[in-house]
Motif scaffolding. Sequence first.
Motif, mmCIF file in Angstrom:
data_model
loop_
_atom_site.group_PDB
_atom_site.id
_atom_site.type_symbol
_atom_site.label_atom_id
_atom_site.label_comp_id
_atom_site.label_asym_id
_atom_site.label_seq_id
_atom_site.Cartn_x
_atom_site.Cartn_y
_atom_site.Cartn_z
ATOM 1 N N GLU A 143 0.828 -1.205 0.000
ATOM 2 C CA GLU A 143 0.000 0.000 0.000
ATOM 3 C C GLU A 143 0.864 1.257 0.000
ATOM 4 N N LEU A 144 1.915 1.230 0.805
ATOM 5 C CA LEU A 144 2.784 2.396 0.880
ATOM 6 C C LEU A 144 3.534 2.598 -0.432
ATOM 7 N N ASP A 145 4.063 1.514 -0.997
ATOM 8 C CA ASP A 145 4.782 1.632 -2.267
ATOM 9 C C ASP A 145 3.895 2.228 -3.342
ATOM 10 N N THR A 146 2.666 1.749 -3.409
ATOM 11 C CA THR A 146 1.726 2.247 -4.412
ATOM 12 C C THR A 146 1.404 3.710 -4.174
ATOM 13 N N ALA A 147 1.177 4.067 -2.918
ATOM 14 C CA ALA A 147 0.812 5.447 -2.590
ATOM 15 C C ALA A 147 1.961 6.410 -2.862
ATOM 16 N N LEU A 148 3.195 5.991 -2.570
ATOM 17 C CA LEU A 148 4.335 6.865 -2.819
ATOM 18 C C LEU A 148 4.564 7.093 -4.305
ATOM 19 N N ARG A 149 4.198 6.118 -5.119
ATOM 20 C CA ARG A 149 4.360 6.274 -6.568
ATOM 21 C C ARG A 149 3.272 7.168 -7.160
ATOM 22 N N GLY A 150 2.030 6.935 -6.748
ATOM 23 C CA GLY A 150 0.932 7.634 -7.415
ATOM 24 C C GLY A 150 0.120 8.591 -6.572
ATOM 25 N N GLY A 151 0.359 8.606 -5.253
ATOM 26 C CA GLY A 151 -0.393 9.512 -4.393
ATOM 27 C C GLY A 151 -1.823 9.040 -4.191
ATOM 28 N N PRO A 152 -2.706 9.946 -3.747
ATOM 29 C CA PRO A 152 -2.399 11.338 -3.402
ATOM 30 C C PRO A 152 -1.619 11.465 -2.091
ATOM 31 N N PHE A 153 -1.250 12.675 -1.771
ATOM 32 C CA PHE A 153 -0.396 12.929 -0.615
ATOM 33 C C PHE A 153 -0.962 12.329 0.663
ATOM 34 N N HIS A 154 -2.262 12.568 0.947
ATOM 35 C CA HIS A 154 -2.802 12.142 2.240
ATOM 36 C C HIS A 154 -2.807 10.620 2.368
ATOM 37 N N VAL A 155 -3.024 9.907 1.251
ATOM 38 C CA VAL A 155 -3.014 8.443 1.290
ATOM 39 C C VAL A 155 -1.600 7.949 1.582
ATOM 40 N N ALA A 156 -0.602 8.579 0.937
ATOM 41 C CA ALA A 156 0.787 8.177 1.166
ATOM 42 C C ALA A 156 1.204 8.453 2.607
ATOM 43 N N LEU A 157 0.820 9.600 3.130
ATOM 44 C CA LEU A 157 1.175 9.929 4.511
ATOM 45 C C LEU A 157 0.528 8.951 5.477
ATOM 46 N N ARG A 158 -0.761 8.669 5.269
ATOM 47 C CA ARG A 158 -1.458 7.728 6.152
ATOM 48 C C ARG A 158 -0.814 6.345 6.104
ATOM 49 N N ALA A 159 -0.451 5.893 4.893
ATOM 50 C CA ALA A 159 0.163 4.572 4.758
ATOM 51 C C ALA A 159 1.534 4.535 5.423
ATOM 52 N N ALA A 160 2.297 5.630 5.319
ATOM 53 C CA ALA A 160 3.621 5.671 5.920
ATOM 54 C C ALA A 160 3.543 5.643 7.439
ATOM 55 N N ILE A 161 2.613 6.396 7.993
ATOM 56 C CA ILE A 161 2.448 6.409 9.450
ATOM 57 C C ILE A 161 2.000 5.039 9.950
#
Length: 315
Positions: free
Chosen positions: A14-32
């Motif tokens: 999930e994090l890899d996908t979010a970091l590649r395509g976003g959006p920002f809030h999804v990537a931040l949530r997945a990273a946390i």
Amino acid sequence: MRHATEHADVPTAELDTALRGGPFHVALRAAIAARGLPLQRVQHHLSRHGVKVGVTSLSYWQQGARRPQRPESLRAVRALEEILRLPDESLIRLLTESGEPASAGRPSARSYRSLVEASDVLNQLQGDLGWSLDGGLHTLGHHERVRIGARRELAGRESHHIVRAHRDGVDRFLAVHHGDPGSSPRAMVVHALENCRTGRVRLDQDTGVLVAELLFGTRLRSGDTFLFRYAIEDGTAGVSREYVHPFGFPGGQYALQVRFDGAALPARCHRFTQHSPAAPRSGRHELPISGPHHSVHVVEPRIRPGLVGIAWDWE
């Protein structure tokens, strides 16, 4: 320089996908989530980096209710990349690729989901003014007029209330205003227009919430009705994209009118309802903009707990 190999500490799909395509809030949530850090710990790590960000703001960012836009907020995003062991520029890039520079910060739509997420703040402000539940008032009718200005901003709103007291001694109403992302409650102005005067005002700059006490000048007895009108001048945020009103109790008729400046008309408008902030939106219906008046409206014959709103799209 941090190396991409450090990203292996958070190897979730999930994090890899979010970091590649976003959006920002999804990537931040997945990273946390991948790091397993509660927001209080994230805030603590940020403070050790010399950056002050509230837990409420972090919650807004990861839910997409608000976006980092101030210089201090962008410093926090860069610090988060290090705290969460992400590649350099990975989160900043997602802000930049949203279509506007990260330094400008494209504001998200005004959302009462964020108001619910900030319920602790709202409850504290209301508690400071001695307010609880419905304040002893039942809504018989509520007509709300919202003005969108030439800069596409939420310029202000006016509310006309018809209420009935269901206990003795009621002598006030508490108005709540939640500005769009980036708004400044300190610069807002409350006007008591009819059958009331402004009392104490409380605000929270971080969440954009303003609470104003409206004093009736008389004490109602149970069963008494009362009419009053007030307005709030806003105009402190950027582009507005929706107006939503939450209802915690059933009541009478509610009418919402949104009027646009003739120099800034949206491409389309629609109404919607939600049973709760977490529920999907339903009851969508397109609203034609009236030619001479540049406005749209909805009428709810009977208020039910939930949310009613109007959203619009700009070209």
